[in-house]
Write a protein that holds these residues in place. Structure first.
Motif, PDB file in Angstrom:
ATOM      1  N   GLN A 146     -10.113 -12.560   8.737  1.00 43.01           N
ATOM      2  CA  GLN A 146     -10.951 -11.990   7.696  1.00 43.01           C
ATOM      3  C   GLN A 146     -10.926 -10.459   7.712  1.00 43.01           C
ATOM      4  N   TRP A 167      -1.883  -8.258   5.370  1.00 41.77           N
ATOM      5  CA  TRP A 167      -1.032  -9.014   4.432  1.00 41.77           C
ATOM      6  C   TRP A 167      -1.206  -8.434   3.026  1.00 41.77           C
ATOM      7  N   ASN A 168      -2.439  -8.158   2.674  1.00 39.07           N
ATOM      8  CA  ASN A 168      -2.715  -7.632   1.334  1.00 39.07           C
ATOM      9  C   ASN A 168      -2.027  -6.303   1.075  1.00 39.07           C
ATOM     10  N   ARG A 169      -1.759  -5.583   2.151  1.00 37.55           N
ATOM     11  CA  ARG A 169      -1.159  -4.263   1.968  1.00 37.55           C
ATOM     12  C   ARG A 169       0.312  -4.195   2.312  1.00 37.55           C
ATOM     13  N   PHE A 170       0.708  -4.933   3.297  1.00 34.84           N
ATOM     14  CA  PHE A 170       2.086  -4.771   3.792  1.00 34.84           C
ATOM     15  C   PHE A 170       2.919  -6.037   3.709  1.00 34.84           C
ATOM     16  N   GLY A 171       2.311  -7.135   3.307  1.00 31.28           N
ATOM     17  CA  GLY A 171       3.047  -8.385   3.242  1.00 31.28           C
ATOM     18  C   GLY A 171       2.921  -9.159   4.540  1.00 31.28           C
ATOM     19  N   TRP A 194      -5.523 -10.691   7.097  1.00 32.36           N
ATOM     20  CA  TRP A 194      -5.325 -10.810   5.650  1.00 32.36           C
ATOM     21  C   TRP A 194      -5.276  -9.433   5.004  1.00 32.36           C
ATOM     22  N   SER A 195      -6.061  -8.518   5.523  1.00 33.06           N
ATOM     23  CA  SER A 195      -6.023  -7.156   4.975  1.00 33.06           C
ATOM     24  C   SER A 195      -4.635  -6.556   5.132  1.00 33.06           C
ATOM     25  N   ARG A 228       2.584 -18.857   4.442  1.00 30.98           N
ATOM     26  CA  ARG A 228       1.964 -17.836   3.608  1.00 30.98           C
ATOM     27  C   ARG A 228       2.228 -16.440   4.145  1.00 30.98           C
ATOM     28  N   PHE A 260       0.849  -1.174   0.000  1.00 31.23           N
ATOM     29  CA  PHE A 260       0.000   0.000   0.000  1.00 31.23           C
ATOM     30  C   PHE A 260       0.888   1.228   0.000  1.00 31.23           C
ATOM     31  N   ASP A 289      -9.182  -6.270  -0.574  1.00 31.70           N
ATOM     32  CA  ASP A 289      -9.212  -7.471   0.251  1.00 31.70           C
ATOM     33  C   ASP A 289      -9.886  -8.627  -0.471  1.00 31.70           C
ATOM     34  N   ASN A 340      -3.970   6.477  -0.808  1.00 31.32           N
ATOM     35  CA  ASN A 340      -4.729   6.979   0.339  1.00 31.32           C
ATOM     36  C   ASN A 340      -5.943   7.784  -0.102  1.00 31.32           C
ATOM     37  N   GLY A 347      -2.762   8.090   5.874  1.00 32.25           N
ATOM     38  CA  GLY A 347      -3.843   7.758   4.955  1.00 32.25           C
ATOM     39  C   GLY A 347      -3.951   6.288   4.619  1.00 32.25           C
ATOM     40  N   TYR A 348      -3.340   5.443   5.435  1.00 31.59           N
ATOM     41  CA  TYR A 348      -3.515   4.017   5.202  1.00 31.59           C
ATOM     42  C   TYR A 348      -4.965   3.649   5.476  1.00 31.59           C
ATOM     43  N   ASP A 349      -5.512   2.769   4.673  1.00 32.17           N
ATOM     44  CA  ASP A 349      -6.913   2.435   4.887  1.00 32.17           C
ATOM     45  C   ASP A 349      -7.103   1.364   5.942  1.00 32.17           C
ATOM     46  N   LYS A 350      -6.140   0.478   6.070  1.00 36.08           N
ATOM     47  CA  LYS A 350      -6.202  -0.525   7.137  1.00 36.08           C
ATOM     48  C   LYS A 350      -4.853  -0.514   7.822  1.00 36.08           C
TER      49      LYS A 350
END
Lengths: 1060, 270
Positions: B217, B224-228, B221-222, B248, A263, A287, A269, B177-180
């Motif tokens: 959920q 992971w999806n953004r930062f690994g 995982w969110s 994983r 991200f 997601d 953002n 401004g990170y979303d998660k």
């Protein structure tokens, strides 16, 4: 593996795992009519009929006259060879065999059970003619007169490894055939294995240069080939030498690490989205996308798992959401980044999750054996068969996911955005520049390696992206059937009007002119490999194909200044492959276009030229063209088949290191320059310009970040203070208030430009000086510095002046919202007394956790408040120890936060109240009563001890103000009122302690006591309270003259006790 | 504390009230587990139960019944643990029972529905409650409740803030401004037990099946999806079998890891 069992002539059992090609059944494949055609197969990966089917079209070929002669000659030769060769039954177990309707070029024999005939140079007939044919054939290969040189080499190797039959060996088994053969000129030349091998060895000799550039494993097989050794000892010797000196080890097992796309606030953002809703929806889509990806990874190899059935609806729901909020471009970017992330390796992923070996395995095998393990893994993981030397385009490994995703999504908007995104990235990567090459010392070598890696990475990414772009561009026109001539004409009339999405013709011409075709042609080939049946006939693509054909013809393989050998080999290999792709009409190759373009090449080699740089190595060649490995497999299966004589040697596993690709290098954006700057840079080395541009870009960007972190942050802090003041006023309109505060700040925001300019002026020259060579002249240096500063300032201030107001507003708003969300915010002023503290020096942060302490205190309170069981007590020593630990915990500030500390303070005050009202059932244990003052009961003395500890903790250890006044709350005083035996002495002790430790002032206590008297207590309690008040006042007056608090306590206690 | 799934199943089936007496019983039954793990598991199970029955206790009739029973109870004996016994009897968390009765009490007194902030503030500091008897009763409830109430919240808060020293903390990340946002992002990744991690999430609870799935959920995982890949610390332990995503990129631990490998700066080596 099944096929391997067919070999009956093994003289000894071998433990090795034979690389047996796994044959894919291709019952539906229809061969192309081109004589050099490849077997076309249904991609096993493809579950989409439409796409697979179009690859099987049958072309009604229109063959023109050009090169007809040569072609006819070749055709005849082939005819001769192949009439005698195998029946169609031979195809299934040899998937590498090109098939054609009239004949097959396979020189191997149909049945596996046949013994390999020993080829004998003495039995060769018609040597002269064979020699002549070999020369002719070799020239065709050398002059690029065949559509695919590797296909020819494959054929030659088939001849070399032909197994022969006794009939063929004898050459006279069927007089009738022999008779007929005599009519077909020269048929008998290739009737015997000996002749075939002789011919093959001759051709190999002529093509030695190409062969010697192939990978080491291949050279090894050739060098150890007994037939070559017996037919041409000189070639054998040369091959041996080539093998021994070769360093071209190739591994197609690149670790495919499946990672997410990170991200990046700059692009991801909230400020990049039109609305909160769009932002939040995209958050969800991201997601969901990864959820789908993980599901695919887990299941796609399971039998019966169907992409469309399982994921189709989820994907379409996702598309609907994206459309609703116009988020397609964001998603397309994510999709594209993930595609590159996962698919740039040749295996295509899914196979290994990174290359760090399991520690257990490492311990078990030792690092020596690990490489062997890797090789073994490679044998298992890398597909053994690529379906012949010219497989149709496919989407192996992880690429499958992305292709199926596009197909299932079926979204026009998404496809369009994805194409936009792919085009942009392709153009960016296609602009790759390398630092100039000066082969001077060892350092250059290292640089060269880096450059090579960068190039390979760019090339592989480009090919991947171009393949997907081609897939998307030609997707709407894909049809299962080859259109009829009429349909084709009307389609052409329609489609000739539209412009291509990406002007590849222009890019191709540019690449030739700038001598950058080594980068551009390989990806253009990928793009074109996905054409539909009509596209190649469009005016535009006709030109593209014509130009590519010209390049192919002119690219004669030899080492020369313009282009390194392997660079050429790569271009020839990919072009040759393209000409065999089913939807590319073969007449393209054999039709000489009159309108030959004149190559415009820059006379002076530009700095951006790549062709002459030896950028391609065998690893890259084989990565781009995995089908070249078929040559080796053909030889390997021959060795495996020829039994014990050669049996053992392939067991060795040559260690190869999987080369991981370097992280993607970013290509700096080209910036417009004023003319003067242009002139200045003109006579300077290009690296200077790059450095200046780079510095400008970074410093400009850092400047904005710096302003955000300093000036803006400062302003926001002030805004916060202002807001905190005003928000407490009743009935404020939050929006209006926010607007007011922001307007106030905008003026100061203008300072950003001044500060920005200062920043660039300071940082720009520093960076330039560090990056430019020491020897740069002062004048050049200062000019470069000022240009860098100028560009950086322009960049930073341009952005700031346009965005500073919005930025301030956004930040203030966010802060304000956070402020409003804090629970109990309006009471913020109450906690303002809190003192900030640090850990004592040398603190190891190993004090007990606050959570543990508060938990234990809670237990004590629990017992005190009840209900408690019979005989339940609190051990006095343990409680002392707990307070000691509390003290330690409070001293280490690492884990303490204000609200929790406040709660902890409240608990201890509560504990004190409970102690003085004898609510805590203290067990005295082994506590020695020696120290207690004579007149106090033992129990009270332990309570006193605990209170003393509490005083010290309140005074010394808490960083927040302790709400000791709670002791005088109605609730806590009620404990005392309800006590069976009121412990006034202890209470007095507590009051004195509070004063002594400056936790409360005398006047405060007095007023507290006074207001307590007003409450409706039992009458005797009020009486006691009043008495206590008097005593306290009295004591306090005495206290001013006395120094010993213990004495005091004793005296006062005596007073109260007598009175009660 | 890693717990095998089987023993967790056994543990979570215990039907008990959220009091210290219950915890003592648990401790006797499961001597191998630490107090904090037991409490966390118990607390989570109890919270699930409360979520199921919450509505039942908040009907107008139920509230009225509880209030009347409380009034009758304190009339007979104000010193008796009336509220606490009531809560135990109807199988409801004492703190929540205290809240219901307090709310009802204030409503009667003020003739208006009291604000949430006021109620919370009174629960935190019962001396603010205008009725002394009720103050005592409420305090008794909150102090005795090991699953709900201001003290329990505070304990949880402490645990969650226990590793604030590491790096870019959540608030800063949100500001960017990170979303998660996980609790921590490592600007320079480290390897824990051979696995590279980019973020750390701290959970002041026990990682049981259902809560872990929910966290995976909504959060892990969110991230992971953004930062690994990253690390989750369940301070109160977790079911061992859940630590199955290591390869994983989601690592579970019950304490701060000790086997940490950091990047050596290539500059320093030269």
């Amino acid at each position: 593996m099944g096929a391997a069992s067919g070999w009956t002539n093994k003289s000894k059992p071998s433990r090795r795992i034979n690389p047996t090609p796994v044959s894919a059944e291709r019952p539906l494949s229809k061969p192309k009519t081109c004589f050099t055609s490849t077997p076309v197969s249904r991609s096993p990966a493809s579950s989409f009929e439409a796409f697979a089917a179009v690859q099987e079209g049958n072309l009604s070929s229109v063959i023109s006259n050009s090169l007809q002669e040569e072609r006819e000659m070749l055709k005849k030769e082939r005819c001769k060879l192949l009439h005698q060769a195998s029946s169609p039954a031979g195809i299934p177990f040899d998937p590498c065999t090109p098939t054609k309707p009239s004949y097959t070029r396979s020189a191997s024999l149909p049945a596996e059970s046949h013994l390999v005939t020993c080829a004998n140079p003495a039995k060769v007939s018609c040597k002269k003619q064979l020699e002549c044919l070999a020369q002719l054939y070799s020239s065709c290969i050398a002059e690029n007169l065949v559509p695919n040189i590797f296909l020819e080499l494959f054929f030659v190797l088939q001849l070399l490894t032909s197994k022969g039959t006794s009939a063929a060996e004898d050459g006279d088994s069927d007089p009738e055939i022999s008779e007929r053969n005599r009519d077909v000129s020269g048929r008998q030349h290739f009737e015997s294995v000996h002749n075939c091998v002789y011919f093959a060895v001759r051709v190999l000799d002529y093509q030695y240069e190409i062969i010697s550039h192939l990978e080491k494993g291949m050279l090894k097989l050739l060098a150890e080939n007994e037939r070559i050794a017996s037919f041409s000892p000189t070639l054998h010797k040369r091959l041996r030498q080539a093998y021994e000196s070769s360093t071209a080890k190739v591994s197609l097992l690149l670790p495919c690490s499946v990672q997410s796309v990170s991200f990046q606030p700059e692009t991801d953002n909230r400020s990049n989205f039109p609305s909160d809703r769009a932002f939040h929806i995209f958050k969800k889509q991201r997601d969901i996308f990864y959820e789908l990806l993980r599901e695919w990874e887990d299941n796609n190899e399971k039998t019966g798992w169907d992409f469309e059935r399982v994921l189709g609806n989820k994907i379409r729901a996702m598309m609907a959401h994206l459309s609703a909020t116009c988020n397609h471009s964001h998603f397309a970017r994510l999709f594209q980044k993930q595609l590159i992330q996962m698919c740039k390796g040749p295996v295509g992923g899914g196979a290994s999750w990174g290359d760090t070996p399991d520690q257990d395995v490492l311990n078990m095998l030792g690092s020596d054996n690990l490489s062997r393990l890797k090789r073994l893994q490679e044998r298992f993981v890398v597909p053994q068969s690529i379906r012949g030397p010219c497989p149709p385009p496919s989407f192996p490994g992880c690429q499958q996911f992305f292709r199926d995703f596009i197909l299932s999504a079926g979204s026009y908007q998404f496809n369009q955005h994805l194409m936009d995104s792919l085009c942009l990235k392709i153009l960016e990567l296609n602009g790759l520049t390398l630092v100039e090459h000066e082969h001077s010392d060892g350092e250059a070598d290292m640089e060269e390696q880096d450059e090579k890696k960068r190039f390979a990475l760019a090339l592989l990414s480009l090919r991947l992206l171009a393949k997907f772009l081609g897939f998307l561009v030609f997707l709407p026109y894909r049809a299962a059937e080859q259109p009829t001539r009429d349909l084709q004409d009307s389609a052409l009339a329609l489609r000739n009007q539209t412009l291509p999405v990406l002007d590849i013709l222009k890019l191709l011409r540019q690449s030739i002119r700038d001598q950058r075709s080594i980068l551009t042609i390989p990806w253009i080939v990928e793009y074109l490999s996905l054409v539909d049946h009509i596209a190649p006939f469009l005016d535009y693509y006709r030109k593209v194909f014509g130009l590519l054909l010209q390049v192919y013809r002119l690219m004669v393989l030899s080492e020369d200044k313009e282009m390194s050998f392997l660079n050429k080999l790569l271009i020839l290999a990919v072009l040759g492959w393209l000409f065999q792709v089913p939807s590319v009409p073969e007449e393209l190759f054999f039709t000489a276009d009159d309108r030959q373009e004149r190559f415009v090449m820059d006379a002076v080699t530009s700095a951006q030229a790549l062709d002459f740089v030896p950028l391609v190595d065998q690893q890259l060649l084989y990565t781009c063209c995995p089908y070249l490995g078929e040559l080796r497999k053909l030889l390997a299966s021959f060795v495996a088949g020829s039994g014990g004589k050669n049996g053992g040697f392939m067991r060795k596993i040559t260690p190869t290191a999987a080369e991981s690709l370097a992280p993607k290098a970013s290509v700096t954006q080209r910036k417009l320059q004023v003319d003067l700057e242009q002139a200045f840079f003109h006579n300077q080395p290009p690296s200077l310009r790059r450095t200046v541009e780079f510095v400008a870009e970074r410093v400009g960007s850092n400047c904005v970040k710096h302003i955000k972190a300093t000036l803006v942050a400062e302003l926001v802090q002030r805004a916060e203070a202002m807001l905190q003041e005003k928000v407490k006023e009743e009935d404020v309109n939050h929006d209006k208030l926010l607007e007011e505060v922001c307007t106030h700040l905008y003026e100061e925001g203008a300072q950003a430009l001044i500060k920005g300019r200062e920043f660039c002026k300071k940082k720009g020259p520093e960076a330039v000086r560090v990056l430019l060579p020491e020897e740069t002249s002062a004048a050049v240096l200062s000019s470069a510095e000022s240009i860098a500063v100028e560009l950086a300032t322009e960049r930073a201030c341009g952005w700031l002046s346009a965005n500073i107001a919005a930025l301030i507003k956004r930040e203030v708003k966010a802060t304000f919202n956070r402020m409003l969300k804090v629970p109990g915010f309006p009471l913020a002023g109450e906690d303002a007394l809190e003192l900030r503290r640090d850990c004592p020096p040398g603190c190891q942060h190993c004090a007990p956790f606050p959570s543990q302490i508060i938990n234990e205190i809670k237990d004590v309170l629990c017992v005190a408040v009840g209900p408690r069981e019979e005989g339940e007590v609190v051990d006095c020593v343990w409680l002392e120890c707990l307070l000691g630990r509390l003290s330690q915990t409070l001293q280490c500030r690492k884990f303490i936060c204000p609200t929790s500390e406040q709660q902890l303070a409240k608990c201890t005050v509560e504990l004190a109240s409970l102690l003085v009202s004898d609510r805590v059932p203290l067990s005295l244990g082994i506590k020695s009563p020696e120290k207690s003052p004579e007149r106090l009961p033992v129990k009270n003395s332990s309570a006193c001890g605990l209170l003393k500890l509490l005083f010290s903790i309140w005074k010394e250890d808490f960083g927040t103000s302790v709400p000791v006044q709670l002791i005088f709350s109605k609730k806590n005083m009620a404990y005392l009122a309800e006590a069976k035996q009121r412990e006034w002495d202890l209470f007095l002790f507590l009051l004195h302690g509070l004063i002594e430790h400056e936790l409360m002032r005398t006047s405060e206590i007095q007023s507290c006591l006074h207001s307590l008297e007003e409450l409706p207590w039992p009458s005797d309690f009020v009486k006691d309270l009043k008495r206590l008040s008097r005593v306290f006042v009295l004591e306090h007056q005495i206290e001013e003259h006395r120094t010993n608090p213990c004495e005091l306590t004793r005296q006062s206690l005596a007073t109260v006790t007598t009175q009660s | 504390m890693k717990l095998a799934r089987a023993s967790w199943n056994d543990l979570s089936r215990q039907q008990l009230m959220p009091t210290r007496q219950s915890l003592r019983k648990l401790k006797e039954k499961f001597p191998g587990q630490s107090q904090s793990t037991l409490l966390s598991i118990f607390s989570q199970e109890y919270q699930k139960q409360i979520k199921r029955t919450h509505a039942k206790h908040h009907t107008a009739e139920a509230i009225e019944t509880y209030y009347q029973r409380y009034l009758n109870g304190v009339m007979k004996n104000a010193a008796a643990p009336v509220l606490l016994d009531l809560a135990n009897e109807v199988d409801f968390a004492p703190s929540l029972m205290a809240r219901i009765v307090l709310e009802r009490f204030l409503q009667e007194k003020e003739q208006a529905i009291p604000s949430k902030t006021l109620i919370n503030s009174m629960l935190r500091d019962p001396s603010q409650i205008p009725d002394g008897v009720l103050a005592n009763q409420v305090y008794q409830c909150t102090v005795n409740d090991c699953c709900y109430g201001p003290l329990v919240d505070c304990i949880k808060h402490f645990i969650n803030s226990s590793s604030y020293f590491l790096c870019t903390a959540e608030d800063q990340l949100r500001a960017k401004g990170y979303d998660k946002t996980p609790d921590f992002i490592l600007e320079v990744p480290v390897a824990v037990e051979g696995h590279i991690i980019h973020w750390i999430e701290s959970k002041a609870s026990f990682g049981d099946e259902s809560s872990h799935q929910a966290h995976l959920q909504d959060q892990f995982w969110s991230y992971w999806n953004r930062f690994g890949p990253g690390l989750v610390i369940y301070w109160y332990g977790f079911i061992e079998e859940l630590d199955c995503h290591r390869e994983r990129g989601i690592l579970l631990k019950d304490c701060f890891p000790t086997d940490i490998v950091t990047l050596r700066h290539s500059m320093a080596q030269r």
